[in-house]
Write a protein that holds these residues in place. Structure first.
Motif, PDB file in Angstrom:
ATOM      1  N   LYS A  63       0.827  -1.089   0.030  1.00 44.40           N
ATOM      2  CA  LYS A  63       0.031  -0.130  -0.089  1.00 44.40           C
ATOM      3  C   LYS A  63       0.948   1.401  -0.070  1.00 44.40           C
ATOM      4  N   LEU A  64       1.897   1.171   0.767  1.00 44.22           N
ATOM      5  CA  LEU A  64       2.725   2.323   0.856  1.00 44.22           C
ATOM      6  C   LEU A  64       3.531   2.633  -0.470  1.00 44.22           C
ATOM      7  N   MET A  65       3.654   1.550  -1.263  1.00 46.80           N
ATOM      8  CA  MET A  65       4.514   1.618  -2.442  1.00 46.80           C
ATOM      9  C   MET A  65       3.557   2.100  -3.393  1.00 46.80           C
ATOM     10  N   LEU A  66       2.372   1.530  -3.495  1.00 44.87           N
ATOM     11  CA  LEU A  66       1.443   2.193  -4.413  1.00 44.87           C
ATOM     12  C   LEU A  66       1.259   3.696  -4.258  1.00 44.87           C
ATOM     13  N   ASP A  67       0.935   3.964  -2.856  1.00 47.82           N
ATOM     14  CA  ASP A  67       0.652   5.312  -2.397  1.00 47.82           C
ATOM     15  C   ASP A  67       1.701   6.346  -3.013  1.00 47.82           C
ATOM     16  N   SER A  68       2.752   5.898  -2.929  1.00 57.36           N
ATOM     17  CA  SER A  68       4.119   6.766  -3.167  1.00 57.36           C
ATOM     18  C   SER A  68       4.586   6.486  -4.657  1.00 57.36           C
ATOM     19  N   LYS A  69       3.772   5.795  -5.511  1.00 56.57           N
ATOM     20  CA  LYS A  69       3.805   5.506  -6.779  1.00 56.57           C
ATOM     21  C   LYS A  69       5.488   4.846  -7.034  1.00 56.57           C
ATOM     22  N   TYR A  70       5.823   3.972  -6.228  1.00 51.86           N
ATOM     23  CA  TYR A  70       7.249   3.489  -6.439  1.00 51.86           C
ATOM     24  C   TYR A  70       7.443   2.518  -7.685  1.00 51.86           C
ATOM     25  N   GLN A  71       8.339   3.093  -8.627  1.00 50.58           N
ATOM     26  CA  GLN A  71       8.709   2.373  -9.694  1.00 50.58           C
ATOM     27  C   GLN A  71       8.680   0.861  -9.459  1.00 50.58           C
ATOM     28  N   GLY A  72       9.457   0.369  -8.475  1.00 43.23           N
ATOM     29  CA  GLY A  72       9.778  -0.937  -8.357  1.00 43.23           C
ATOM     30  C   GLY A  72       8.722  -2.011  -7.856  1.00 43.23           C
ATOM     31  N   TYR A  73       7.475  -1.220  -7.671  1.00 44.67           N
ATOM     32  CA  TYR A  73       6.386  -2.127  -7.128  1.00 44.67           C
ATOM     33  C   TYR A  73       6.340  -3.370  -7.344  1.00 44.67           C
ATOM     34  N   LYS A  74       6.299  -3.786  -8.826  1.00 49.02           N
ATOM     35  CA  LYS A  74       5.925  -4.971  -9.519  1.00 49.02           C
ATOM     36  C   LYS A  74       6.890  -6.136  -8.880  1.00 49.02           C
ATOM     37  N   SER A  75       8.185  -5.842  -9.266  1.00 46.39           N
ATOM     38  CA  SER A  75       9.257  -6.741  -8.742  1.00 46.39           C
ATOM     39  C   SER A  75       9.348  -6.899  -7.330  1.00 46.39           C
ATOM     40  N   HIS A  76       8.870  -5.904  -6.389  1.00 40.81           N
ATOM     41  CA  HIS A  76       8.976  -6.252  -5.042  1.00 40.81           C
ATOM     42  C   HIS A  76       7.756  -7.062  -4.611  1.00 40.81           C
ATOM     43  N   VAL A  77       6.570  -6.761  -5.126  1.00 37.14           N
ATOM     44  CA  VAL A  77       5.481  -7.653  -4.903  1.00 37.14           C
ATOM     45  C   VAL A  77       5.964  -9.093  -5.277  1.00 37.14           C
ATOM     46  N   GLU A  78       6.488  -9.433  -6.316  1.00 39.61           N
ATOM     47  CA  GLU A  78       7.070 -10.815  -6.689  1.00 39.61           C
ATOM     48  C   GLU A  78       7.999 -11.289  -5.680  1.00 39.61           C
ATOM     49  N   LYS A  79       8.825 -10.546  -5.031  1.00 38.20           N
ATOM     50  CA  LYS A  79       9.652 -11.058  -4.027  1.00 38.20           C
ATOM     51  C   LYS A  79       8.746 -11.459  -2.832  1.00 38.20           C
ATOM     52  N   HIS A  80       7.779 -10.642  -2.650  1.00 32.42           N
ATOM     53  CA  HIS A  80       6.959 -10.889  -1.155  1.00 32.42           C
ATOM     54  C   HIS A  80       6.249 -12.265  -1.720  1.00 32.42           C
ATOM     55  N   SER A  81       5.645 -12.545  -2.934  1.00 27.80           N
ATOM     56  CA  SER A  81       5.064 -13.595  -3.194  1.00 27.80           C
ATOM     57  C   SER A  81       6.087 -14.926  -2.952  1.00 27.80           C
ATOM     58  N   GLU A  82       7.447 -14.616  -3.559  1.00 33.23           N
ATOM     59  CA  GLU A  82       8.340 -15.634  -3.410  1.00 33.23           C
ATOM     60  C   GLU A  82       8.734 -16.127  -1.944  1.00 33.23           C
ATOM     61  N   PHE A  83       8.578 -15.067  -1.152  1.00 34.12           N
ATOM     62  CA  PHE A  83       9.010 -15.405   0.099  1.00 34.12           C
ATOM     63  C   PHE A  83       7.744 -16.363   0.683  1.00 34.12           C
ATOM     64  N   ILE A  84       6.490 -15.953   0.671  1.00 39.26           N
ATOM     65  CA  ILE A  84       5.385 -16.784   1.119  1.00 39.26           C
ATOM     66  C   ILE A  84       5.305 -18.025   0.452  1.00 39.26           C
ATOM     67  N   SER A  85       5.533 -18.476  -1.009  1.00 40.82           N
ATOM     68  CA  SER A  85       5.878 -19.697  -1.532  1.00 40.82           C
ATOM     69  C   SER A  85       7.085 -20.385  -0.822  1.00 40.82           C
ATOM     70  N   ASN A  86       8.167 -19.718  -0.752  1.00 36.84           N
ATOM     71  CA  ASN A  86       9.468 -20.400   0.065  1.00 36.84           C
ATOM     72  C   ASN A  86       8.864 -21.037   1.545  1.00 36.84           C
ATOM     73  N   ILE A  87       8.376 -19.995   2.499  1.00 40.99           N
ATOM     74  CA  ILE A  87       7.881 -20.433   3.558  1.00 40.99           C
ATOM     75  C   ILE A  87       6.758 -21.735   3.370  1.00 40.99           C
ATOM     76  N   LEU A  88       5.969 -21.754   2.569  1.00 40.58           N
ATOM     77  CA  LEU A  88       5.132 -22.896   2.563  1.00 40.58           C
ATOM     78  C   LEU A  88       5.693 -24.023   2.032  1.00 40.58           C
ATOM     79  N   GLU A  89       6.846 -23.716   1.002  1.00 42.43           N
ATOM     80  CA  GLU A  89       7.630 -25.116   0.671  1.00 42.43           C
ATOM     81  C   GLU A  89       8.534 -25.500   1.838  1.00 42.43           C
ATOM     82  N   LEU A  90       9.011 -24.833   2.907  1.00 44.25           N
ATOM     83  CA  LEU A  90       9.831 -25.403   4.055  1.00 44.25           C
ATOM     84  C   LEU A  90       8.735 -25.730   4.984  1.00 44.25           C
ATOM     85  N   GLN A  91       7.573 -25.263   4.763  1.00 49.87           N
ATOM     86  CA  GLN A  91       6.653 -25.973   5.882  1.00 49.87           C
ATOM     87  C   GLN A  91       6.523 -27.337   5.564  1.00 49.87           C
ATOM     88  N   ASN A  92       6.046 -27.662   3.995  1.00 50.35           N
ATOM     89  CA  ASN A  92       6.037 -29.004   3.605  1.00 50.35           C
ATOM     90  C   ASN A  92       7.180 -29.891   3.724  1.00 50.35           C
TER      91      ASN A  92
END
Ligand code: FEO
Length: 153
Positions: A63-92
């Motif tokens: 939300k902060l990145m969108l509000d501030s029109k951060y240029q790297g928003y998309k790639s940052h969101v991808e990193k977040h998704s990657e983190f969640i996926s990796n944690i779920l993989e570790l859990q498995n």
């Protein structure tokens, strides 16, 4: 023994974000202690809490990145998704008794901390600072205009 000791050099200077990061570090440490040292930690609970907390934290940052029109928003969101996926993989892996989960966990979590908080998160900071500075400038302009109106009246 903690995997990561929180240090003021990890702070970005954004109160809510820094509190979230501190809490995430504490959850990562609990997970590490539970998996590596078999300490009395309910690893399943920590995995669930960690994923939930990380999602809330990422929502705030996004939300902060969108509000501030951060240029790297998309790639940052991808990193977040990657983190969640990796944690779920570790859990498995943890559930399947994978022999390498200890090393994988330790390396992945450390890498995430240093590369994400210290590099990726710091990159969006300037956009947010500029947004805050612009808001201050707008308020000052508004106050100046109001004071001129008062003089006229
Ligand atoms: Fe603080 Fe982008 O996670």
């Amino acid at each position: 023994m903690s995997l990561i000791e929180w240090d003021s050099t990890y702070a970005l200077g954004l109160k809510d974000v820094d509190e979230h990061h501190q809490h995430l570090v504490s959850q990562l440490n609990r997970l590490y202690d539970g998996i590596v040292y078999n300490e009395t930690v309910d690893v399943d609970d920590v995995f669930i809490e960690l994923v939930e907390y990380a999602k809330n934290h990422f929502d705030l940052e996004e939300k902060l990145m969108l509000d501030s029109k951060y240029q790297g928003y998309k790639s940052h969101v991808e990193k977040h998704s990657e983190f969640i996926s990796n944690i779920l993989e570790l859990q498995n892996k943890y559930h399947s008794g994978n022999a390498y989960v200890d090393t994988d966990t330790m390396l992945y979590l450390k890498d995430w901390l240093f590369n994400h908080i210290l590099k990726a998160d710091k990159k969006y900071l300037r956009s947010i600072q500029l947004l805050q500075e612009n808001k201050i400038v707008s308020v000052v302009k508004l106050l100046t205009q109001l004071s001129q109106l008062v003089i006229i009246v």
